[in-house]
Scaffold this motif. Structure first.
Motif, mmCIF file in Angstrom:
data_model
loop_
_atom_site.group_PDB
_atom_site.id
_atom_site.type_symbol
_atom_site.label_atom_id
_atom_site.label_comp_id
_atom_site.label_asym_id
_atom_site.label_seq_id
_atom_site.Cartn_x
_atom_site.Cartn_y
_atom_site.Cartn_z
ATOM 1 N N CYS A 327 0.836 -1.211 0.000
ATOM 2 C CA CYS A 327 0.000 0.000 0.000
ATOM 3 C C CYS A 327 0.867 1.255 0.000
ATOM 4 O O CYS A 327 0.607 2.211 -0.735
ATOM 5 C CB CYS A 327 -0.931 -0.007 1.202
ATOM 6 N N GLY A 328 1.915 1.264 0.829
ATOM 7 C CA GLY A 328 2.810 2.418 0.850
ATOM 8 C C GLY A 328 3.550 2.596 -0.458
ATOM 9 O O GLY A 328 3.727 3.718 -0.941
ATOM 10 N N TYR A 329 3.961 1.482 -1.035
ATOM 11 C CA TYR A 329 4.686 1.503 -2.312
ATOM 12 C C TYR A 329 3.822 2.094 -3.422
ATOM 13 O O TYR A 329 4.259 2.971 -4.183
ATOM 14 C CB TYR A 329 5.104 0.076 -2.643
ATOM 15 N N ILE A 330 2.578 1.657 -3.500
ATOM 16 C CA ILE A 330 1.673 2.130 -4.561
ATOM 17 C C ILE A 330 1.262 3.578 -4.321
ATOM 18 O O ILE A 330 1.299 4.414 -5.228
ATOM 19 C CB ILE A 330 0.445 1.210 -4.649
ATOM 20 N N ALA A 331 0.874 3.890 -3.084
ATOM 21 C CA ALA A 331 0.375 5.243 -2.786
ATOM 22 C C ALA A 331 1.464 6.301 -2.894
ATOM 23 O O ALA A 331 1.162 7.481 -3.083
ATOM 24 C CB ALA A 331 -0.253 5.271 -1.397
ATOM 25 N N CYS A 337 11.548 3.406 -0.333
ATOM 26 C CA CYS A 337 11.232 2.867 0.986
ATOM 27 C C CYS A 337 12.238 3.397 2.002
ATOM 28 O O CYS A 337 13.443 3.177 1.870
ATOM 29 C CB CYS A 337 11.252 1.341 0.972
ATOM 30 N N LEU A 338 11.725 4.114 3.002
ATOM 31 C CA LEU A 338 12.579 4.629 4.067
ATOM 32 C C LEU A 338 12.610 3.696 5.272
ATOM 33 O O LEU A 338 13.544 3.742 6.069
ATOM 34 C CB LEU A 338 12.091 6.018 4.508
ATOM 35 N N LEU A 339 11.579 2.864 5.399
ATOM 36 C CA LEU A 339 11.526 1.893 6.495
ATOM 37 C C LEU A 339 10.607 0.754 6.108
ATOM 38 O O LEU A 339 9.440 0.974 5.782
ATOM 39 C CB LEU A 339 11.008 2.558 7.783
ATOM 40 N N GLU A 340 11.144 -0.464 6.119
ATOM 41 C CA GLU A 340 10.313 -1.630 5.850
ATOM 42 C C GLU A 340 9.326 -1.839 6.992
ATOM 43 O O GLU A 340 9.438 -1.219 8.049
ATOM 44 C CB GLU A 340 11.207 -2.867 5.670
ATOM 45 N N LYS A 341 8.358 -2.720 6.791
ATOM 46 C CA LYS A 341 7.259 -2.856 7.746
ATOM 47 C C LYS A 341 7.757 -3.127 9.164
ATOM 48 O O LYS A 341 8.675 -3.896 9.401
ATOM 49 C CB LYS A 341 6.300 -3.959 7.310
ATOM 50 N N GLN A 342 7.131 -2.420 10.096
ATOM 51 C CA GLN A 342 7.399 -2.571 11.515
ATOM 52 C C GLN A 342 6.109 -2.984 12.204
ATOM 53 O O GLN A 342 5.060 -2.375 11.983
ATOM 54 C CB GLN A 342 7.910 -1.250 12.107
ATOM 55 N N LYS A 343 6.182 -3.997 13.058
ATOM 56 C CA LYS A 343 4.997 -4.485 13.760
ATOM 57 C C LYS A 343 5.019 -3.970 15.195
ATOM 58 O O LYS A 343 5.998 -4.152 15.911
ATOM 59 C CB LYS A 343 4.960 -6.006 13.741
ATOM 60 N N MET A 344 3.907 -3.333 15.586
ATOM 61 C CA MET A 344 3.819 -2.734 16.925
ATOM 62 C C MET A 344 2.432 -2.970 17.512
ATOM 63 O O MET A 344 1.496 -2.212 17.226
ATOM 64 C CB MET A 344 4.108 -1.227 16.857
ATOM 65 N N ASN A 345 2.292 -4.031 18.292
ATOM 66 C CA ASN A 345 1.046 -4.293 19.027
ATOM 67 C C ASN A 345 -0.194 -4.204 18.133
ATOM 68 O O ASN A 345 -1.132 -3.446 18.410
ATOM 69 C CB ASN A 345 0.908 -3.313 20.199
ATOM 70 N N GLY A 346 -0.186 -4.970 17.071
ATOM 71 C CA GLY A 346 -1.357 -5.017 16.200
ATOM 72 C C GLY A 346 -1.382 -3.971 15.111
ATOM 73 O O GLY A 346 -2.347 -3.880 14.352
ATOM 74 N N ILE A 347 -0.339 -3.162 15.002
ATOM 75 C CA ILE A 347 -0.230 -2.129 13.961
ATOM 76 C C ILE A 347 1.017 -2.429 13.136
ATOM 77 O O ILE A 347 2.081 -2.708 13.680
ATOM 78 C CB ILE A 347 -0.114 -0.724 14.571
ATOM 79 N N THR A 348 0.870 -2.380 11.824
ATOM 80 C CA THR A 348 2.012 -2.569 10.930
ATOM 81 C C THR A 348 2.192 -1.307 10.094
ATOM 82 O O THR A 348 1.243 -0.834 9.467
ATOM 83 C CB THR A 348 1.797 -3.770 10.004
ATOM 84 N N LEU A 349 3.409 -0.767 10.113
ATOM 85 C CA LEU A 349 3.698 0.474 9.390
ATOM 86 C C LEU A 349 4.920 0.315 8.514
ATOM 87 O O LEU A 349 5.888 -0.371 8.870
ATOM 88 C CB LEU A 349 3.958 1.622 10.377
ATOM 89 N N VAL A 351 7.295 3.096 5.813
ATOM 90 C CA VAL A 351 7.451 4.522 5.501
ATOM 91 C C VAL A 351 8.065 4.671 4.120
ATOM 92 O O VAL A 351 9.085 4.036 3.797
ATOM 93 C CB VAL A 351 8.330 5.223 6.555
ATOM 94 N N TRP A 352 7.458 5.550 3.308
ATOM 95 C CA TRP A 352 7.876 5.748 1.923
ATOM 96 C C TRP A 352 8.007 7.226 1.610
ATOM 97 O O TRP A 352 7.270 8.058 2.139
ATOM 98 C CB TRP A 352 6.841 5.106 0.979
#
Length: 356
Positions: A327-331, A337-349, A351-352
């Motif tokens: 989603c970040g790649y397309i949008a 990509c500045l940061l690959e996916k990070q998992k934090m208590n049910g949230i995945t982020l 940064v692009w």
């Protein structure tokens, strides 16, 4: 793109006639006319409260407010309702003959200067513009920020640099984020420089101030006046558990960007999949960061998801192997990509950096 919204407010019969004529000439805007009951017609809305209370409500609802009445009335009505130049709408004042249109408030960020020129052109009136940089034919920092789709980090700093520009002092401009400058006509006393390190070593004494375009939250220590413009170029791909609270998502975003020394004022959009279209927590985060919410169709995600690490659990839940990164790649228009996916208590982020 939504049409710019205009409120046209008047307190007289002559004003109503001019308001109707103006609304007809502004067919490319969404215009609503307001007046007192005794002057109203079928297509005109009535307000019964005092003018100060009414203007306070209008200032939160419209992009431009054109007041066809005495300037003194308008000044007294808007004064208790003013917040900040970054949020106040553009306010215009016209005489009932339609001879003059004054840009009264928020000439730059609120768009009042451009609105006054537009009204003057369409009604054959005279625009009255008093902002110093416009009178002198130069450029204020807030106008430059708007042209580059940037946010001003500190408005006091911006005011100081604008004063230097107005006084023809030499100002350096360092474009760390490669914002598109080709279509911007810079004043002659704003000089494009290469890097901050070069400026600190050799050029700092040549310039009265500096404009730094950067996403970085690490502030340089400079012995001169300077202002930071933050380009809105960050796109965050996001996935989350159902009903994740907005404050939890906001905190996760802030923590993630802080780890990269990136300003959250640079967020352009949060991108996710259709399954999360009505996720209130994501809506709350978008509102907090003043960011767009981008819904990426599943078909597009499927086209690029093989580029990223997938998950059977995510597939069982969403029908897709991954959410945040595609989603970040397309949008971000297939950005960096500045940061690959990070998992934090049910949230995945992820940064692009947007390409466009």
């Amino acid at each position: 793109m939504n049409k710019e919204t205009w409120a046209i407010v008047t307190l007289s019969q002559d004003g109503v006639a001019l308001a109707e004529r103006l609304a007809q000439r502004l067919e490319d805007k969404t215009c609503n006319i307001y007046t007192r009951e005794k002057y109203a017609k079928k297509t005109i809305q009535v307000f019964e409260s005092d003018i100060t209370t009414f203007m306070g409500r209008m200032m939160g609802e419209y992009d431009i407010i054109c007041c066809i009445m005495a300037t003194g009335i308008v000044v007294r009505a808007i004064a208790p309702n003013l917040r900040h130049k970054s949020t106040d709408p553009g306010i215009l004042v016209m005489d009932t003959k339609g001879e003059y249109v004054i840009s009264l408030l928020s000439g730059h960020l609120g768009g009042a200067n451009d609105a006054a020129r537009l009204v003057a052109k369409r009604l054959n009136a005279q625009a009255v513009i008093t902002t110093g940089t416009d009178v002198k034919g130069t450029m204020a920092v807030d106008v430059l920020a708007e042209k580059l789709n940037c946010v001003i980090d500190n408005f006091t700093d911006a005011k100081d640099i604008t004063a230097l520009i107005l006084n023809n002092e030499p100002i350096g401009l360092i474009n760390q984020e490669n914002c598109e400058l080709d279509a911007v006509m810079l004043p002659q006393n704003i000089v494009l420089l290469k890097t901050l390190s070069e400026f600190e070593k050799g050029d700092i004494e040549k310039y009265a101030g500096l404009i730094l375009i950067s996403l970085n939250t690490k502030k340089p220590i400079l012995n001169t006046s300077w202002v930071q413009l933050i380009p809105q170029k960050l796109v965050l791909g996001i996935g989350c558990r159902r009903d994740t609270p907005g404050e939890k998502i906001i905190a996760a975003v802030q923590l993630t960007l802080a780890s990269l020394n990136l300003s959250d004022k640079g967020i352009k959009a949060l991108a996710t999949i259709g399954l999360k279209e009505n996720e209130l927590g994501i809506d709350a985060a978008c509102s907090y960061f003043k960011a767009r919410k981008v819904i990426v169709p599943n078909e597009m995600v499927k086209m690029v998801q093989s580029r990223f690490e997938g998950s059977e659990f995510v597939y069982q839940t969403t029908g897709l192997y991954c959410v945040s990164e595609p989603c970040g790649y397309i949008a971000s228009s297939f950005g960096k990509c500045l940061l690959e996916k990070q998992k934090m208590n049910g949230i995945t982020l992820s940064v692009w950096l947007a390409e466009k």
